[in-house]
Design an enzyme around this catalytic site. Structure first.
Site, PDB file in Angstrom:
ATOM      1  N   HIS A   9       0.838  -1.204   0.000  1.00 42.98           N
ATOM      2  CA  HIS A   9       0.000   0.000   0.000  1.00 42.98           C
ATOM      3  C   HIS A   9       0.873   1.254   0.000  1.00 42.98           C
ATOM      4  O   HIS A   9       0.610   2.200  -0.737  1.00 42.98           O
ATOM      5  CB  HIS A   9      -0.899   0.043   1.240  1.00 42.98           C
ATOM      6  CG  HIS A   9      -1.922  -1.030   1.313  1.00 42.98           C
ATOM      7  ND1 HIS A   9      -2.057  -1.844   2.417  1.00 42.98           N
ATOM      8  CD2 HIS A   9      -2.886  -1.419   0.435  1.00 42.98           C
ATOM      9  CE1 HIS A   9      -3.062  -2.687   2.216  1.00 42.98           C
ATOM     10  NE2 HIS A   9      -3.575  -2.450   1.023  1.00 42.98           N
TER      11      HIS A   9
ATOM     12  N   SER B 207      -2.589  -7.848   2.495  1.00 50.83           N
ATOM     13  CA  SER B 207      -3.037  -7.787   3.896  1.00 50.83           C
ATOM     14  C   SER B 207      -3.428  -9.167   4.405  1.00 50.83           C
ATOM     15  O   SER B 207      -3.208  -9.487   5.576  1.00 50.83           O
ATOM     16  CB  SER B 207      -4.216  -6.818   4.039  1.00 50.83           C
ATOM     17  OG  SER B 207      -3.791  -5.497   3.803  1.00 50.83           O
TER      18      SER B 207
ATOM     19  N   ARG C 182      -0.820  -6.100  -8.512  1.00 52.17           N
ATOM     20  CA  ARG C 182       0.339  -6.961  -8.289  1.00 52.17           C
ATOM     21  C   ARG C 182       0.559  -7.918  -9.438  1.00 52.17           C
ATOM     22  O   ARG C 182       1.681  -8.352  -9.689  1.00 52.17           O
ATOM     23  CB  ARG C 182       0.155  -7.772  -6.999  1.00 52.17           C
ATOM     24  CG  ARG C 182       0.120  -6.930  -5.749  1.00 52.17           C
ATOM     25  CD  ARG C 182      -0.323  -7.714  -4.570  1.00 52.17           C
ATOM     26  NE  ARG C 182      -1.729  -8.093  -4.778  1.00 52.17           N
ATOM     27  CZ  ARG C 182      -2.507  -8.653  -3.880  1.00 52.17           C
ATOM     28  NH1 ARG C 182      -2.026  -8.930  -2.694  1.00 52.17           N
ATOM     29  NH2 ARG C 182      -3.757  -8.942  -4.145  1.00 52.17           N
TER      30      ARG C 182
ATOM     31  N   LYS D 108     -17.774  -7.835   7.406  1.00 52.45           N
ATOM     32  CA  LYS D 108     -16.391  -8.294   7.307  1.00 52.45           C
ATOM     33  C   LYS D 108     -15.692  -8.137   8.648  1.00 52.45           C
ATOM     34  O   LYS D 108     -15.659  -7.054   9.229  1.00 52.45           O
ATOM     35  CB  LYS D 108     -15.661  -7.483   6.226  1.00 52.45           C
ATOM     36  CG  LYS D 108     -14.308  -8.033   5.863  1.00 52.45           C
ATOM     37  CD  LYS D 108     -13.745  -7.313   4.641  1.00 52.45           C
ATOM     38  CE  LYS D 108     -12.432  -7.932   4.227  1.00 52.45           C
ATOM     39  NZ  LYS D 108     -11.872  -7.279   3.053  1.00 52.45           N
TER      40      LYS D 108
END
Length: 150
Positions: free
Chosen positions: A17, A127, A90, A41
């Site tokens: 990030h 993450s 990515r 979540k």
């Protein structure tokens, strides 16, 4: 004013990030790091902790604003008068995931998505991986900024 939103859960913020944020900063007058809140979540870190991690990581950077939001990112962009959404990629899997979202955001709010390719040295970090390493008492120090290290 060129204003962009970098949305995410940031649970926690990672060096991936940080890479994208640092590379996006020269492109915009303001960059809103938008922490998405989803009641369904379960996160490892509270919203307050995630805000603190980000604020401490970017202490003194006047172009960064940290906010939380719930609901659609496109609606948040309208509310914040942001013309752009920043996303880090990515790999091609990320692109395949992000492309239809970007197209929908444009259709809903006329907000363009800007994709930045992660630097190779952080392209393996997510993450999810960081949380797994943390839960299993692994060394995550090379994956997160100093603000997250305990």
């Amino acid at each position: 004013m060129r204003r962009a939103v970098f949305p995410g859960t940031f649970d926690p913020i990672t060096l991936g990030h940080v890479d994208i944020i640092n590379r996006a900063l020269p492109l915009f007058d303001e960059l809103i790091i938008a922490i998405g809140v989803n009641a369904d979540k379960k996160t490892m870190f509270s919203l307050e902790e995630r805000i603190l991690f980000i604020n401490n990581t970017f202490k003194g950077e006047s172009k960064i604003i940290v906010k939380s939001y719930s609901g659609l990112t496109a609606k948040f962009c309208i509310t914040e008068e942001a013309q752009f959404i920043v996303r880090g990629l990515r790999n091609t899997t990320d692109l395949n995931y992000e492309q239809p979202i970007a197209q929908t955001n444009y259709k809903m709010a006329q907000v363009d998505s800007i994709f930045l390719i992660c630097s190779p040295e952080v392209s393996n970090i997510s993450s999810t991986i960081v949380r797994d390493v943390m839960r299993n008492n692994g060394d995550y120090s090379s994956l997160v900024p100093n603000a997250v290290k305990k």
